[in-house]
Structure formats: structure tokens, C-alpha cells
Design a protein around this motif. Structure first.
Motif, short mmCIF file in Angstrom:
data_model
loop_
_atom_site.label_atom_id
_atom_site.label_comp_id
_atom_site.label_asym_id
_atom_site.label_seq_id
_atom_site.Cartn_x
_atom_site.Cartn_y
_atom_site.Cartn_z
N LEU A 249 0.82 -1.20 0.00
CA LEU A 249 0.00 0.00 0.00
C LEU A 249 0.87 1.26 0.00
CD1 LEU A 249 -2.94 0.88 0.02
CD2 LEU A 249 -2.88 0.82 2.51
N ARG A 250 1.97 1.22 0.70
CA ARG A 250 2.89 2.36 0.71
C ARG A 250 3.47 2.60 -0.69
NH1 ARG A 250 5.20 4.69 4.87
NH2 ARG A 250 7.31 4.55 4.00
N ARG A 251 3.88 1.53 -1.35
CA ARG A 251 4.43 1.68 -2.70
C ARG A 251 3.36 2.19 -3.66
NH1 ARG A 251 9.34 -1.23 -3.88
NH2 ARG A 251 9.08 -0.44 -6.01
N ALA A 252 2.14 1.67 -3.53
CA ALA A 252 1.06 2.11 -4.43
C ALA A 252 0.74 3.59 -4.21
CB ALA A 252 -0.19 1.26 -4.19
N THR A 253 0.74 4.03 -2.95
CA THR A 253 0.44 5.43 -2.65
C THR A 253 1.54 6.34 -3.18
OG1 THR A 253 -0.73 4.70 -0.66
CG2 THR A 253 -0.14 7.04 -0.80
N ALA A 254 2.80 5.96 -2.95
CA ALA A 254 3.92 6.74 -3.46
C ALA A 254 3.91 6.77 -4.99
CB ALA A 254 5.25 6.16 -2.94
N MET A 255 3.53 5.65 -5.59
CA MET A 255 3.45 5.57 -7.04
C MET A 255 2.41 6.56 -7.58
SD MET A 255 2.53 2.19 -9.30
CE MET A 255 3.78 1.18 -8.51
N ALA A 256 1.27 6.66 -6.88
CA ALA A 256 0.24 7.60 -7.30
C ALA A 256 0.75 9.03 -7.20
CB ALA A 256 -1.01 7.43 -6.44
N ARG A 257 1.43 9.35 -6.08
CA ARG A 257 1.94 10.71 -5.92
C ARG A 257 2.99 11.04 -6.98
NH1 ARG A 257 -0.41 14.58 -4.84
NH2 ARG A 257 0.13 14.61 -7.06
N ALA A 258 3.88 10.12 -7.25
CA ALA A 258 4.93 10.38 -8.22
C ALA A 258 4.41 10.39 -9.65
CB ALA A 258 6.03 9.32 -8.07
N GLY A 259 3.38 9.62 -9.91
CA GLY A 259 2.92 9.48 -11.29
C GLY A 259 1.90 10.49 -11.73
N LEU A 260 1.38 11.29 -10.80
CA LEU A 260 0.32 12.25 -11.12
C LEU A 260 0.81 13.68 -10.96
CD1 LEU A 260 -2.58 10.44 -9.26
CD2 LEU A 260 -2.28 10.59 -11.75
N PRO A 261 0.21 14.62 -11.68
CA PRO A 261 0.57 16.03 -11.49
C PRO A 261 0.32 16.48 -10.06
CG PRO A 261 -0.75 15.74 -13.48
CD PRO A 261 -0.78 14.44 -12.75
N ALA A 262 1.05 17.46 -9.61
CA ALA A 262 0.97 17.91 -8.22
C ALA A 262 -0.41 18.43 -7.85
CB ALA A 262 2.02 18.99 -7.96
N GLU A 263 -1.17 18.96 -8.84
CA GLU A 263 -2.48 19.52 -8.51
C GLU A 263 -3.52 18.46 -8.18
OE1 GLU A 263 -2.58 19.38 -13.14
OE2 GLU A 263 -1.11 19.80 -11.55
N ILE A 264 -3.28 17.20 -8.52
CA ILE A 264 -4.21 16.12 -8.19
C ILE A 264 -3.91 15.63 -6.78
CG2 ILE A 264 -4.98 13.79 -8.76
CD1 ILE A 264 -4.37 14.32 -11.65
N SER A 265 -4.90 15.70 -5.91
CA SER A 265 -4.70 15.23 -4.54
C SER A 265 -4.64 13.71 -4.50
CB SER A 265 -5.85 15.70 -3.65
OG SER A 265 -5.75 17.08 -3.37
N VAL A 266 -3.88 13.19 -3.56
CA VAL A 266 -3.82 11.75 -3.30
C VAL A 266 -4.54 11.51 -1.97
CG1 VAL A 266 -2.35 9.77 -2.81
CG2 VAL A 266 -1.71 11.40 -4.60
N GLN A 267 -5.62 10.76 -2.03
CA GLN A 267 -6.48 10.56 -0.86
C GLN A 267 -6.29 9.16 -0.27
OE1 GLN A 267 -11.18 9.70 -0.26
NE2 GLN A 267 -10.72 11.54 -1.48
N SER A 268 -6.26 9.13 1.05
CA SER A 268 -6.23 7.86 1.77
C SER A 268 -7.42 7.84 2.72
CB SER A 268 -4.93 7.71 2.55
OG SER A 268 -4.84 6.44 3.17
N PRO A 269 -8.35 6.91 2.57
CA PRO A 269 -9.55 6.90 3.41
C PRO A 269 -9.22 6.45 4.84
CG PRO A 269 -9.56 5.02 1.91
CD PRO A 269 -8.39 5.86 1.53
N PRO A 270 -9.47 7.28 5.83
CA PRO A 270 -8.99 6.98 7.19
C PRO A 270 -9.71 5.84 7.88
CG PRO A 270 -10.31 8.98 7.19
CD PRO A 270 -10.10 8.60 5.75
#
Length: 361
Positions: A249-270
Motif C-alpha cells: 500500500l505504501r508503494r502504491a500510494t507513493a506511485m500515485a503521488r509520483a505518477g500524477l501532477p501535483a495539482e491532483i490530490s492523493v487521498q487515503s480513506p482513514p
């Protein structure tokens, strides 16, 4: 790729970009400088769904599926507005197929030809009660989305994955191409959009990379993706195969942040993910959290209280900011329909509440 061409959408993911994304680790991204969330109410319009995904407890079979009445919708929305919410999150299974005779009969009795026609009435009720609609109607044609787009501050559907996985199997399996076409349709209609990937349903790391890159390509084309949810699958009455490992899950989340433009938020449901252990992977949004209703899609996993979100932000040393269902950069005339724009600008209790949230971001 991914069958999208069958639905009139051309998506090409570069192999080199995929390989680069596969090499990303949490060390390659930075923690966000703030965290955001939205106060919402879940409005489970119907539990009928044409799909039978093996990890989903939301849908009910024909003869058992429910459909909220206008009075029930109004009651939920009024309670949400009284609690200070700004979003009415309309959830339901994808457009019910012909097996759901009782659902279609009820819709007809209430004067509606389809679930999307009824959704329009539901959005009207939410706006009247002082909430901004955010609808998640699943796969949609251009006609279906166009029927409700002007009454929504934003719209969403989880891509989940571009892979064909067994968890989607059966005679009514989800098709990645159709999901991607829905996201593209929102871009063509100029609707701010939320999507995401579901981690742990049988997809590979490469599948996750390709899913993120497909989302990126559609955003580069239309500029409409406001956030991507990185959601782990969770055990429930229909799924007993567990959640993904934390490192996955950590790798997938980092992958999303690195692979998307900065203006797109990366959300994690708490209520579904170990957020504290993901913040250094680029998470900047905690999604919609309800002080009033359950998470009807994941009923075994209760929402955290606002104080818990504040604790998460305090431990991370960053501010916690409330937002609307349409993120701040889209809260402008070129993205909002006249109906939504007028609701935000209205000299009313709801309008003032919306503007207070906008001004606080």
C-alpha cells in the motif's frame, strides 16, 4: 489499451513511464504540507447493481435491493446540513439491469424512467436542503452523465484497475475500458472528477502503475481529475482474502503521488487505510468523512471522529483544512454549472457555510 478503444477512447501508456513508476518508493516522494477533508453525508440511493464483484457488500440481489424514497433522502440531507456538512455523497450500484424489476417498477411509480432520472431529483433535494451533491453512479454514458452533471459540484467513479481480475468476474463483469470511458466523458463535459485505484483485488504492481498512468493521460487531456483515492480492499462478509500488505500500500500510494501532477490530490480513506503510516508517501487528503451517516459501502469500518483527523494532522505536524466536495481550484465559473455556482454564492445559510469553507482553505 485496456479495452477503452471499444468505447471510443484512445489511451496509450508508455512502457518507459510504466517502468519508471514501478521503481518508485516512498523515499522518492515527500509528505504533504497540509491535509484536507470534507464533511459529508452518505446517501445510499439504491443497493441495486448490475455487477457482482466478489469484494463488495454494498449490492443486494434482485428482490432484496432497496431504493431510498424522496422523503428519506430529504431527511438524511437535512440532518447533514444541520451537522454542518457541505456534501451529499450519492452512492449506488451501477445502473440496475433488467433483473431488478422491483426497482424499475418503483422508479416508474415515482415518475422516473431510469435511476439517473431519479438521481436528478435527489440532487435537487440535496441542494434545497443546503448540501452540494457529489454523485458516484458508476459506469455512465454521455447521456446519463449529462442528465445529472449540472446538479453536481463534482462526480466520481473508482477506476479500481485497468486489469481484468477474477474479483470482477462473472457474466456481468466490470470492464476497465468502460470505466475509463466514463472518466473521459466527465472530462468532455467539464465536470470535476474523483477516481481511484483499489489495491489487493488481484492486480499486479504493473497494473497499478498502468492504472495511474491512464488516469494521468485523461487528466492531461481534460484537466478534470481533482483527486485519486488509493484504497485497500478490506475483509467483509463477501471477501475473506485480506488486505494488501502495508509495504504494498505504501508503494502504491507513493506511485500515485509520483505518477500524477501535483495539482491532483492523493487521498487515503482513514476508516480503511492505516493513514498515519502513509502520510510520508504523499497523502494530502482524507476524503469525505460523515458526522451523521455510516460508510454504506464499507459498513464494518466506522468513520473516525473529527478529533481523530485532527490528531492525525497534529502528529504529522501539518494543518487540517476542511474543503468542499469540489476542490478549491475547481470552484470557479468555468468548471461549475450555473446551479452550483449560484448555490455557493447565495445569500443563505448554506451559501455562507460553503464560502466559509472556501475561505479557510
Amino acid at each position: 489499451m485496456f479495452g477503452a478503444a471499444d468505447y471510443g477512447v484512445d489511451i496509450q501508456v508508455d512502457d518507459g513511464d510504466t517502468e519508471r513508476l514501478l521503481s518508485v518508493t516512498p523515499d522518492d516522494v515527500s509528505a504533504a504540507e497540509s491535509l484536507s477533508f470534507c464533511r459529508n453525508v452518505f446517501v445510499p440511493l439504491t443497493t441495486a447493481c448490475r455487477y457482482t464483484c466478489t469484494y463488495c457488500t454494498y449490492y443486494e440481489p434482485p428482490g432484496q435491493a432497496s431504493l431510498l424514497s424522496p422523503a428519506e433522502i430529504r431527511d438524511i440531507c437535512e440532518r447533514g446540513a444541520d451537522a454542518g456538512c457541505t456534501e451529499a455523497l450519492f452512492t449506488f450500484g451501477d445502473d440496475p439491469d433488467d433483473r431488478y424489476e422491483r426497482i424499475h417498477g418503483q422508479l416508474a411509480e415515482w415518475g422516473h424512467d431510469s435511476i439517473h432520472d431519479y438521481l436528478r431529483e435527489a440532487c435537487d433535494i440535496a441542494l434545497d436542503c443546503g448540501l452540494l451533491p457529489h454523485s458516484n453512479p458508476g459506469d455512465q454514458t454521455r447521456e446519463q452523465m449529462g442528465r445529472v452533471a449540472d446538479l453536481n459540484a463534482s462526480v466520481g467513479v473508482m477506476l479500481e484497475t485497468t486489469a481484468e481480475v477474477r474479483a470482477h468476474g462473472g457474466p456481468r463483469a466490470k470492464e476497465p475500458g468502460q470505466r475509463l470511458a466514463t472518466i473521459a466523458t466527465a472530462g468532455e463535459l467539464g465536470v470535476p472528477f474523483t477516481t481511484g485505484i483499489l489495491v489487493g483485488i488481484g492486480e499486479t504492481a504493473r497494473d497499478r502503475a498502468e492504472s495511474i498512468l491512464a488516469i494521468r493521460e485523461l487528466h492531461e487531456r481534460y484537466g478534470h481529475i481533482q483527486e485519486i483515492i488509493v484504497q485497500p480492499v478490506s475483509n467483509n462478509d463477501r471477501w475473506q482474502q485480506g488486505s494488501p500488505e502495508l509495504e504494498t500500500l505504501r508503494r502504491a500510494t507513493a506511485m500515485a503521488r509520483a505518477g500524477l501532477p501535483a495539482e491532483i490530490s492523493v487521498q487515503s480513506p482513514p476508516n480503511l487505510a492505516p493513514v498515519r503510516e502513509l502520510l510520508d508517501c504523499g497523502v494530502d487528503d482524507l476524503g469525505g468523512v460523515s458526522p451523521v451517516t455510516d460508510d454504506h459501502v464499507n459498513p464494518d469500518y466506522a468513520w473516525p471522529a473529527l478529533r481523530e483527523l485532527e490528531n492525525i494532522a497534529e502528529e504529522a505536524g501539518v494543518p487540517l483544512e476542511e474543503r468542499l466536495p469540489v476542490q478549491d481550484r475547481y470552484a470557479a465559473s468555468e468548471w461549475l454549472s450555473p446551479r452550483i455556482q449560484s448555490a455557493i454564492e447565495a445569500d443563505s445559510e448554506a451559501g455562507r457555510r460553503y464560502r466559509r469553507v472556501l475561505e479557510s482553505v
